[in-house]
Design an enzyme around this catalytic site. Structure first.
Site, PDB file in Angstrom:
ATOM      1  N   ILE A 135      -7.748   7.412  -0.950  1.00 54.85           N
ATOM      2  CA  ILE A 135      -7.633   5.954  -0.983  1.00 54.85           C
ATOM      3  C   ILE A 135      -8.411   5.473   0.242  1.00 54.85           C
ATOM      4  O   ILE A 135      -8.264   6.015   1.330  1.00 54.85           O
ATOM      5  CB  ILE A 135      -6.151   5.521  -0.948  1.00 54.85           C
ATOM      6  CG1 ILE A 135      -5.968   4.002  -0.941  1.00 54.85           C
ATOM      7  CG2 ILE A 135      -5.409   6.091   0.239  1.00 54.85           C
ATOM      8  CD1 ILE A 135      -4.490   3.574  -1.043  1.00 54.85           C
ATOM      9  N   SER A 136      -9.269   4.456   0.057  1.00 48.24           N
ATOM     10  CA  SER A 136     -10.108   3.982   1.168  1.00 48.24           C
ATOM     11  C   SER A 136      -9.255   3.308   2.245  1.00 48.24           C
ATOM     12  O   SER A 136      -8.161   2.836   1.980  1.00 48.24           O
ATOM     13  CB  SER A 136     -11.133   2.965   0.660  1.00 48.24           C
ATOM     14  OG  SER A 136     -11.823   3.477  -0.445  1.00 48.24           O
ATOM     15  N   LYS A 137      -9.807   3.272   3.466  1.00 46.71           N
ATOM     16  CA  LYS A 137      -9.144   2.563   4.569  1.00 46.71           C
ATOM     17  C   LYS A 137      -8.979   1.096   4.202  1.00 46.71           C
ATOM     18  O   LYS A 137      -9.872   0.507   3.591  1.00 46.71           O
ATOM     19  CB  LYS A 137     -10.083   2.521   5.779  1.00 46.71           C
ATOM     20  CG  LYS A 137     -10.359   3.780   6.477  1.00 46.71           C
ATOM     21  CD  LYS A 137     -10.900   3.364   7.741  1.00 46.71           C
ATOM     22  CE  LYS A 137     -12.148   3.625   8.356  1.00 46.71           C
ATOM     23  NZ  LYS A 137     -12.122   3.603   9.787  1.00 46.71           N
ATOM     24  N   PRO A 138      -7.891   0.457   4.636  1.00 45.70           N
ATOM     25  CA  PRO A 138      -7.710  -0.980   4.359  1.00 45.70           C
ATOM     26  C   PRO A 138      -8.920  -1.807   4.802  1.00 45.70           C
ATOM     27  O   PRO A 138      -9.338  -2.734   4.106  1.00 45.70           O
ATOM     28  CB  PRO A 138      -6.475  -1.341   5.194  1.00 45.70           C
ATOM     29  CG  PRO A 138      -5.721  -0.067   5.325  1.00 45.70           C
ATOM     30  CD  PRO A 138      -6.738   1.042   5.326  1.00 45.70           C
ATOM     31  N   ARG A 183       0.825  -1.214   0.000  1.00 43.91           N
ATOM     32  CA  ARG A 183       0.000   0.000   0.000  1.00 43.91           C
ATOM     33  C   ARG A 183       0.856   1.259   0.000  1.00 43.91           C
ATOM     34  O   ARG A 183       0.442   2.294  -0.511  1.00 43.91           O
ATOM     35  CB  ARG A 183      -0.951  -0.038   1.208  1.00 43.91           C
ATOM     36  CG  ARG A 183      -2.097   0.985   1.144  1.00 43.91           C
ATOM     37  CD  ARG A 183      -3.117   0.682   2.237  1.00 43.91           C
ATOM     38  NE  ARG A 183      -4.290   1.537   2.192  1.00 43.91           N
ATOM     39  CZ  ARG A 183      -4.470   2.603   2.973  1.00 43.91           C
ATOM     40  NH1 ARG A 183      -3.542   2.949   3.850  1.00 43.91           N
ATOM     41  NH2 ARG A 183      -5.572   3.326   2.898  1.00 43.91           N
TER      42      ARG A 183
END
Ligand code: SAH
Length: 269
Positions: free
Chosen positions: A115-118, A89
């Site tokens: 970018i979205s949270k994992p 990431r």
């Protein structure tokens, strides 16, 4: 903007392709990023020294910790956990944010997008894989952004078509993804509201941007037995994850937890 949506972009010539290869083309076939899937060992090699500052050389250990956390938070699908442990990431975020790359947080990727949270990436892909044994088939992702989720998807699906409406991010994703040599990821510059008919029907459609409703084009382009996962505004006025299963009889719709995604917009820019 008046640009025609849906034209694919060349991704395959590692290192050789400059912006010129991203010019619009009349040809319809999306082009692959390159050959062999990336191996965990190769991922320990930093792209630049600055790209891993603060992570040390072994970002695999930091990723393993992130994956353990995801499992503690309830992600069970080993296909998803494996994929998340493989994709670096930190290669998708700005150098100043590298230290936060494996935190469970969304991060800015430019042009007002994130970018979205994992945890959210894992949750959505787990929903997509639900009840599907083995690998997923062709997947359409709306909102390529920096390309991170497309890279994760490439490990759980046979083909990933990912469409982005902002040229700047489409280009950034192309650059970010090139070193991974993911031959099954196809990046498209265009308006994802129209889906991408050339890859249809899809075993799954996943949107990284939230709209007021799920466009009919997405439902049309979904295969029977396929699932669509999209943040959508509910009648109560908040955004929630919506899962739609297409069956031979029609659509089964489920509204799940509240989420906060960037807006789904039409047209390209
Ligand atoms: N999956 C991405 C998340 C990016 S945020 C990642 O891993 O980085 C969502 C993205 O959706 C933004 O880049 C935004 O520009 C894009 N988007 C919004 N509406 C869109 C549309 N109609 N078609 C394609 N992309 C769209």
């Amino acid at each position: 903007m008046s640009q025609r949506p849906g034209f694919p972009v060349k991704l395959s010539q590692t290192g050789a392709s400059g912006p010129a290869s991203a010019k619009s083309s009349a040809s319809a076939a999306p082009v692959r990023i390159a050959s062999t899937a990336s191996k965990p060992t190769s991922m320990l090699l930093p792209k630049t020294a600055s790209a891993v500052s603060g992570l040390g050389l072994d970002s695999g250990a930091v990723r393993a910790r992130m994956v353990r956390k995801l499992a503690e938070q309830g992600v069970k699908d080993t296909r998803v956990l494996d994929a998340m442990s493989q994709v670096e990431r930190h290669r998708f975020v700005e150098s100043g944010l590298v230290n936060q790359a494996y935190e469970d947080t969304s991060l800015p990727i430019g042009l007002g997008q994130t970018i979205s949270k994992p945890n959210v990436v894992a949750r959505m892909i787990e929903l997509l894989c639900q009840d599907v044994p083995g690998k997923l088939g062709r997947i359409l992702e709306i909102g390529t952004g920096c390309g991170y989720q497309a890279a994760v998807l490439s490990h759980v699906a046979t083909e990933v078509y990912s469409i982005e409406r902002l040229r700047g991010l489409h280009e950034k994703a192309r650059t970010n993804l090139r070193p991974f040599r993911l031959h099954n990821v196809h990046l498209i510059f265009g308006d994802g509201m129209l889906g991408y008919p050339k890859g249809a029907p899809y075993a799954g459609i996943i949107s990284a941007a939230g709209g007021d409703a799920v466009p009919d084009t997405w439902l049309d382009q979904l295969a029977v037995g396929g699932r669509l996962i999209a943040p959508t505004t509910t009648p109560a006025g908040h955004q929630a994850l919506v899962v739609i299963l297409k069956t031979a009889q029609g659509f089964e719709r489920q509204v799940l937890e509240a989420v906060h995604f960037v807006p789904l917009k039409s047209g390209v820019a």
